[in-house]
Design a protein around this motif. Structure first.
Motif, PDB file in Angstrom:
ATOM      1  N   LYS A   1       0.842  -1.194   0.000  1.00  0.00           N
ATOM      2  CA  LYS A   1       0.000   0.000   0.000  1.00  0.00           C
ATOM      3  C   LYS A   1       0.878   1.246   0.000  1.00  0.00           C
ATOM      4  CE  LYS A   1      -3.981  -2.277   0.780  1.00  0.00           C
ATOM      5  NZ  LYS A   1      -5.160  -2.233  -0.120  1.00  0.00           N
ATOM      6  N   TRP A   2       0.281   2.365  -0.435  1.00  0.00           N
ATOM      7  CA  TRP A   2       0.971   3.637  -0.262  1.00  0.00           C
ATOM      8  C   TRP A   2      -0.065   4.754  -0.107  1.00  0.00           C
ATOM      9  CZ3 TRP A   2       3.744   6.073  -5.103  1.00  0.00           C
ATOM     10  CH2 TRP A   2       2.839   6.189  -6.152  1.00  0.00           C
ATOM     11  N   PHE A   3       0.429   5.958   0.175  1.00  0.00           N
ATOM     12  CA  PHE A   3      -0.430   7.075   0.538  1.00  0.00           C
ATOM     13  C   PHE A   3      -1.385   6.696   1.665  1.00  0.00           C
ATOM     14  CE2 PHE A   3       1.360   8.756  -3.279  1.00  0.00           C
ATOM     15  CZ  PHE A   3       1.471  10.109  -3.001  1.00  0.00           C
ATOM     16  N   THR A   4      -0.855   5.938   2.618  1.00  0.00           N
ATOM     17  CA  THR A   4      -1.576   5.636   3.845  1.00  0.00           C
ATOM     18  C   THR A   4      -1.311   6.790   4.806  1.00  0.00           C
ATOM     19  OG1 THR A   4      -1.441   3.240   3.510  1.00  0.00           O
ATOM     20  CG2 THR A   4      -1.806   4.020   5.755  1.00  0.00           C
ATOM     21  N   THR A   5      -2.257   7.708   4.880  1.00  0.00           N
ATOM     22  CA  THR A   5      -2.056   8.956   5.616  1.00  0.00           C
ATOM     23  C   THR A   5      -1.945   8.699   7.119  1.00  0.00           C
ATOM     24  OG1 THR A   5      -3.292  10.160   3.942  1.00  0.00           O
ATOM     25  CG2 THR A   5      -3.027  11.237   6.080  1.00  0.00           C
ATOM     26  N   GLY A   6      -0.929   9.306   7.721  1.00  0.00           N
ATOM     27  CA  GLY A   6      -0.763   9.256   9.166  1.00  0.00           C
ATOM     28  C   GLY A   6      -0.306   7.923   9.715  1.00  0.00           C
ATOM     29  N   ALA A   7       0.281   7.062   8.890  1.00  0.00           N
ATOM     30  CA  ALA A   7       0.705   5.748   9.383  1.00  0.00           C
ATOM     31  C   ALA A   7       1.810   5.856  10.426  1.00  0.00           C
ATOM     32  CB  ALA A   7       1.165   4.876   8.212  1.00  0.00           C
TER      33      ALA A   7
END
Length: 398
Positions: free
Chosen positions: A162-168
């Motif tokens: 996954k990517w652009f997982t905000t605030g991980a």
């Protein structure tokens, strides 16, 4: 449909919030814009506790769950005020993606899931992230996912990218959208599953650099690998195969939040633009505000912002009154229209500021970098235009 006038109580709340933003948050923008999070975060956490003590907490959540219990229309008005600073929504614990994750957990979580994951999130004790977008698949089509959750005994084993997982970075858990039945109909293939970030196999590869800026904490976007992450099947949200349905439920109201936040950004950018135009001289005794192109930008921006606000508030009222499905045309229209207004207003404000507009001495450059994504995330402009046009033209078909 006419637009409701906010009640006297709501107007008082908006004035209170505007004062909170002005007095408590705007002074903290410089360390945020210059990435001095070590200085920022202890102070910002104090501001969050202050907001909570003042009853300015969780505007999007019902009173039953400790929130302010605002309607979608009312929360839209609040989002506009908070949108005037990049710190606004975080200060009241209504930032993305936590706000959406709270709503999903309230609607679909089991009592055990609510106890373990929802309550600390509502209290502001932890953060969460939402993990759906994949680099290998078009983000505009959430039915096309490669991340898989395979049953093994009473567990799911999750593998994917996954990517652009905000605030991980710093989040306590992720809500992951993964394929649980590849043979099912395309809208029933995926499920949403809670994955604590300390689960073996959960790896943050890096925080993705966005137009030259690599954020931190809640203001970051991460690339994540799920390498045989093993979690109990009891961590699934809702029935198996409901991932797409839950995602759509999450996105409809979320677009109101986003669009009104964008209106707030526009208002702050407009204010900065007008102040700069009046104060900045282009020649002795002659201000920028006297230049015809600048006057045109001011007039165009004022008209576009006001029109966009009315469009969004109408959509919010329709969702409140009739539900998100009935308002699907309105939701599509505001998503691409307000994103375009946002980009235009920011561009004009930067132009009026000249070289100053390219620096981080104002929030304009930050917003210009990050909010260009407004025309991409939650569905690119082109998809929304295509979908609403198809429905409109369908009504003319014989």
């Amino acid at each position: 449909m006419t637009i409701d006038t906010p009640s006297a109580e709501m107007r008082l709340l908006l004035r209170t919030l505007a004062e909170f933003v002005r007095e408590e948050l705007l002074p903290l923008e410089r360390p945020f814009l210059y990435h001095d999070f070590d200085t920022l975060m202890p102070i910002l956490e104090d501001k969050r506790r202050l907001a909570q003590s003042l009853g300015l907490w969780l505007p999007q959540i019902s009173a039953e769950h400790g929130g302010m219990g605002l309607s979608l229309y009312e929360h839209g008005l609040v989002s506009e005020v908070l949108g005037r600073t990049p710190l606004g929504h975080y200060a009241l614990n209504c930032q993305a993606p936590d706000a959406g994750n709270m709503e999903v957990l309230i609607e679909h979580g089991t009592p055990e899931q609510k106890e373990r994951f929802l309550l600390p999130l509502l209290a502001g004790e932890v953060r969460s992230c939402f993990s759906m977008t994949e680099p290998e698949n078009a983000g505009s089509n959430p039915t096309r996912l490669s991340t898989a959750a395979v049953k093994d005994g009473d567990a799911y084993v999750i593998t994917g990218h996954k990517w652009f997982t905000t605030g991980a970075e710093g989040a306590a858990f992720a809500i992951v959208m993964a394929v649980t039945d590849p043979a099912a109909a395309r809208h029933q293939r995926a499920s949403m599953i809670i994955v604590p970030t300390d689960t073996p196999g959960f790896h943050i590869v890096e925080n993705t650099s966005v137009m030259g800026e690599r954020g931190r904490g809640w203001a970051s976007h991460a690339e994540i690998r799920y390498d045989d992450c093993r979690v109990p099947q009891s961590n699934r949200l809702g029935a198996e195969g409901m991932g797409f349905v839950i995602a759509q439920q999450r996105l409809g109201p979320g677009r109101i939040h986003h669009c009104m936040r964008w209106i707030g950004i526009c208002e702050r950018a407009f204010d900065l633009m007008c102040r700069q135009a009046v104060l900045r001289e282009v020649a002795p005794g002659r201000a920028l505000a006297e230049m015809g192109p600048v006057q045109n930008w001011v007039a165009e921006s004022r008209a576009e912002i006001d029109a966009a606000r009315l469009l969004v508030l109408r959509a919010a009222q329709r969702i409140d009154a009739e539900g998100a499905y009935a308002a699907r045309d309105d939701i599509a229209l505001i998503k691409f229209h307000v994103a375009g207004v946002l980009q235009a207003v920011l561009d004009r404000a930067i132009q009026v500021h000249g070289a100053l507009g390219m620096t981080d001495e104002t929030p304009l450059a930050f917003w210009y970098r990050h909010e260009r994504a407004a025309r991409i995330y939650d569905g690119p402009d082109e998809v929304h235009k295509w979908s609403v046009a198809k429905r409109i033209l369908g009504r003319y078909a014989l």
